[in-house]
Design an enzyme around this catalytic site. Structure first.
Site, short mmCIF file in Angstrom:
data_model
loop_
_atom_site.label_atom_id
_atom_site.label_comp_id
_atom_site.label_asym_id
_atom_site.label_seq_id
_atom_site.Cartn_x
_atom_site.Cartn_y
_atom_site.Cartn_z
N HIS A 81 -3.57 -4.14 -5.01
CA HIS A 81 -3.85 -3.45 -3.77
C HIS A 81 -5.18 -3.63 -2.97
CE1 HIS A 81 -4.18 -0.08 -0.81
NE2 HIS A 81 -3.76 -1.02 -0.03
N GLU A 117 -6.93 -1.83 -6.42
CA GLU A 117 -6.12 -1.23 -7.01
C GLU A 117 -5.18 -2.10 -7.92
OE1 GLU A 117 -5.94 3.00 -4.71
OE2 GLU A 117 -4.76 1.49 -4.00
N ASN A 152 -4.82 6.13 -1.31
CA ASN A 152 -4.10 7.04 -0.26
C ASN A 152 -3.55 8.34 -0.59
OD1 ASN A 152 -4.60 4.96 2.03
ND2 ASN A 152 -2.88 3.81 1.15
N SER A 186 0.88 -1.23 -0.04
CA SER A 186 0.08 -0.03 -0.01
C SER A 186 0.91 1.37 -0.13
CB SER A 186 -0.84 0.20 1.11
OG SER A 186 -0.38 -0.09 2.39
#
Length: 513
Positions: free
Chosen positions: A155, A167, A205, A134
């Site tokens: 991810h 992802e 993120n 991540s």
């Protein structure tokens, strides 16, 4: 496999159900990924370098399946079939026949590189190699491989069996066929995959940073306390959780580490600057629920502080609406429905109160700048009709009667009112503007499509709207204008709008003209 599944492009590209999926790393995430692959029909191998962990993880996965059976979410025969396909591996060589290996080990570049270098010597040439990282660069992890083209990021979000988003991250050397295979495999597993380039934070993120950063900034400037900021984000902005309670759930150390990683990876770009207040929280060991205290106390018997809520006040008998209120225009109908007379006049979009107070939608300016004028700002709402709370912002010179009328007006609409300090952009408005701006920049830099960004933020972090959809709703010109005003007051570059946001604002104005 049905005839339909066999003929779809995804089924042709995805790792076949009969092929083995290996998961390396048997922590919470590894177990979750293994469960997803197992329920999707694959033979699954679990491997962990620590003796005994793979066996314990296999038992834990089967226990989860048993709980699904007890809840009626999985048939007993499906559970038994899955159990027959799950096997712990004692050594890495047992993964030789895997068609896909997903890594979920410690977030250290050197350790991951060493693992994949060993896997490359073990598995077949057509085996797809994937990392669940991540925070690390997919490109860097693959840098030590002889054949990095088959390496991709997959991810998953925790808990992997429940959260739909995956992802699919293409590193600099990732082959398109490998990315497509990973995408189609996640799709075949019932997930919602999105494609993105290998940039710091990927999509979620990266784009989510302002949600935390702006809340912390308002708190650091003494604009409002954490409980009030959270309440406004939830009850006015429509977010599932506020930034303070969410980071207490995630863990302050985890959230701060991600923020710091993104900031450092972007060469300390001011848009991603970490919070000093959060750093102090981490240094003090107050990491959230897992330590019993974070922004809020979480010990047994502890009560969480409530938000600041204004006492009851009388509403005005009438208001004058000057021009179009933009995103706040739905307030006009709500005011009329509350039995308050609305007079329409020309103007640039504000509400005049009988006491000479003026209500303005947050625009990045402050009340103090207007001297003797009684300017009271109100915050942006996802939906003013359903919002349960509205924030008002005033300065020291605001007349008590003007504030009382403003409070009474929104209370007459069925809203609780929180009065906060005179901070530019307030809470929801500045947060949304920054989310929109960071998302626009990511799209324009080719990180992901607008559709995938919006999908990621809705499914990955449960935002009520994707940032690009919110930009359309609020108006890019208004977003750019608010950020430009904030940039004047905080000339660090943090709030300077991205060129793409400004361009979209110009295009929007051109369409209106």
């Amino acid at each position: 496999m049905t005839d339909t599944e066999a003929t779809t492009p995804a089924a042709r590209s995805a790792v076949p159900r009969g092929s083995t999926v290996a998961v390396v790393g048997t922590g919470t995430m590894g177990q979750g990924i293994a469960q997803v692959a197992l329920v999707a029909g694959h033979p699954v191998l679990l491997y962990d370098a620590a003796p005994g962990r793979a066996e314990a993880a296999a038992t834990a996965v089967l226990d989860r399946l048993d709980r699904l059976v007890a809840k009626g979410r999985l048939a007993q025969d499906e559970r038994d079939s899955a159990a027959s396909r799950l096997r712990p591996a004692a050594v890495l060589d047992e993964l030789a026949d895997a068609a896909l290996v997903v890594e979920a080990i410690v977030e250290r570049l050197d350790v991951k590189q060493e693992l994949f270098a060993a896997l490359e010597k073990t598995v077949a040439e057509d085996c797809l190699l994937a990392t669940n990282t991540s925070s690390l660069s997919v490109t860097a992890i693959a840098g030590a491989l002889r054949h990095p083209g088959r390496f991709v990021g997959m991810h998953f979000f925790n808990p992997a069996p429940l959260l739909p988003l995956v992802e699919i991250v293409s590193g600099f050397a990732t082959d398109e066929a490998a990315a497509t295979r990973a995408y189609d495999t996640a799709d075949a597993w019932g997930k919602t995959p999105v494609r993105c380039a290998d940039t710091p934070g990927f999509i979620v993120n990266r784009v989510a940073r302002p949600f935390y950063a702006e809340a912390f900034r308002v708190h650091e400037e003494r604009g409002a306390d954490p409980a009030t900021i959270d309440a406004v984000l939830r009850e006015c902005g429509g977010f599932r959780m506020g930034a303070f309670e969410l980071t207490d759930l995630i863990g302050q150390d985890v959230n701060e580490a991600v923020t710091r990683s993104v900031w450092e990876s972007f060469f300390q770009d001011p848009k991603f600057t970490p919070s000093l207040a959060q750093r102090r929280l981490v240094e003090s060991g107050r990491l959230g629920r897992k330590t019993g205290h974070g922004w809020f106390p979480h010990g047994e018997g502890d009560e969480r502080p409530g938000p600041h809520t204004a006492p009851p006040a009388d509403p005005p008998a009438h208001v004058t609406v000057r021009g179009d209120l933009g995103p706040a225009e739905p307030l006009v109908e709500l005011i009329e429905q509350a039995g308050i007379e609305v007079r329409r006049r020309t103007g640039d979009g504000w509400i005049d109160l009988p006491s000479d107070g003026r209500l303005c939608l947050a625009d990045g300016e402050t009340s103090a700048e207007y001297g003797d004028d009684q300017i009271i700002y109100f915050d942006l709402a996802l939906d003013y009709a359903s919002a349960r709370r509205v924030a008002l912002s005033t300065c020291d010179t605001t007349a008590p009667e003007a504030l009382s009328e403003a409070v009474g007006l929104f209370q007459a609409l069925g809203k609780q009112v929180s009065v906060i300090g005179d901070v530019p952009g307030m809470i929801v408005a500045r947060t949304v503007a920054m989310l929109v701006d960071v998302a626009v920049d990511a799209v324009d830099r080719g990180v992901a499509t607008a559709e995938d960004v919006d999908t990621s933020m809705r499914l990955g972090v449960n935002y009520p709207l994707g940032p690009l959809a919110w930009g359309e709703k609020v108006g890019y010109a208004r977003v750019a204008g608010l950020l430009e005003e904030m940039h004047k007051r905080y000339p660090t570059g943090r709030y300077a709008p991205a060129l793409g946001t400004v361009r979209r604002g110009y295009a929007e104005d051109a369409r209106i003209d």
